[in-house]
Design an enzyme around this catalytic site. Structure first.
Site, PDB file in Angstrom:
ATOM      1  N   SER A 144      43.892  38.864  37.560  1.00  0.00           N
ATOM      2  CA  SER A 144      45.237  39.572  37.532  1.00  0.00           C
ATOM      3  C   SER A 144      46.117  38.918  38.339  1.00  0.00           C
ATOM      4  O   SER A 144      45.766  38.566  39.405  1.00  0.00           O
ATOM      5  CB  SER A 144      45.145  40.914  37.354  1.00  0.00           C
ATOM      6  N   TYR A 159      41.727  47.864  42.364  1.00  0.00           N
ATOM      7  CA  TYR A 159      42.164  46.980  41.347  1.00  0.00           C
ATOM      8  C   TYR A 159      42.443  45.948  41.861  1.00  0.00           C
ATOM      9  O   TYR A 159      41.962  44.763  41.704  1.00  0.00           O
ATOM     10  CB  TYR A 159      43.162  47.410  40.355  1.00  0.00           C
TER      11      TYR A 159
END
Length: 254
Positions: A144, A159
């Protein structure tokens, strides 16, 4: 037919980017092993592919990517059904609870790290020996922009750590196995309209869309196209690359 007769594993295939990738790869001639936790969704997707009349076929196996035995079984299924393993789109992941690290439960940290990062380690351990034996292969991990240059987005400590760690793992694997003919790259999407990306919540979608200079979120099919490129021979000289497909958000946040 970019993936004609190639055997490819896709995890996180029951919805979102993974499901879009499965449909695209099959249309491009790939034979697929679909993995995710939800068996009914995988069965429906495999049925759609197999009834579609294209050259690609699909089989599926539900399981947990945190399970080392599951990673091994997906590879075994690819070898049994299709004679080998040419590629893998290791796409499964979770966001977890969004909160400051000081307020975060250890269970949440462990869940996010295990699903997003440890599963990648297990997948590589299972997939690379088969590819190395064949002398070819392409592995793609879904990281990401949050793990690359997220501008300190709040509440995403677990995350961000997992996705940044995934980029480091990818680059190490790429260095270790380039001479074996195995390419390893990472896909770094921006905000994408999926269940994990706020699908169905207009306020969340508008907020995330406006973070991007392009002023919208990606459709899952757009991210799948980038994964197709990394798994195809068009990217034959790429390994160790974090490929940003993020609508320019990383440029804004640098």
């Amino acid at each position: 037919m970019e993936l004609q007769n190639k055997s490819i594993i896709i995890t996180g295939a029951s919805s979102g980017i993974g499901a879009a990738a499965a449909l695209l790869f099959a249309a491009e001639g790939a034979n697929l092993v679909l993995g995710a936790r939800r068996s009914a969704e995988l069965e429906a997707l495999a049925g759609q592919i197999n009834r579609g009349g294209g050259s690609g076929r699909a089989v599926f196996l539900a399981g947990d990517v945190r399970d080392e035995g599951y990673a091994d079984t997906l590879v075994d299924l690819a070898v049994k059904e299709f004679g080998g393993l040419d590629g893998a789109f290791n796409n499964a992941g979770i966001v977890g609870e969004m909160q400051p690290v000081a307020d975060m439960a250890l269970d949440n940290w462990n869940d996010v790290i295990s699903v997003n990062l440890t599963s990648a380690f297990l997948a590589a351990k299972a997939q690379i020996p088969v590819m190395k034996k064949l002398g070819r292969g392409s592995i793609v991990f879904t990281s990401s922009f949050v793990g690359f240059s997220n501008g300190g987005m709040p509440g995403m400590g677990a995350y961000a750590a997992s996705k940044a760690g995934l980029i480091g793992l990818m680059q190490s694997l790429a260095s270790d196995h380039a001479a074996d003919g195995v390419r390893v790259n990472a896909l770094l999407p921006g905000g994408t309209i999926t269940p994990a990306g706020g699908e169905g919540n207009p306020e969340v979608l508008d907020f995330i869309a406006n973070l991007h200079p392009i002023k919208r979120m990606a459709e899952p099919q757009e991210i799948a196209q980038a994964a197709l490129f990394l798994l195809s021979d068009r990217s034959s000289f790429m390994t160790g690359s974090p490929l940003l497909v993020d609508g320019g958000i990383s440029v804004r946040l640098v």
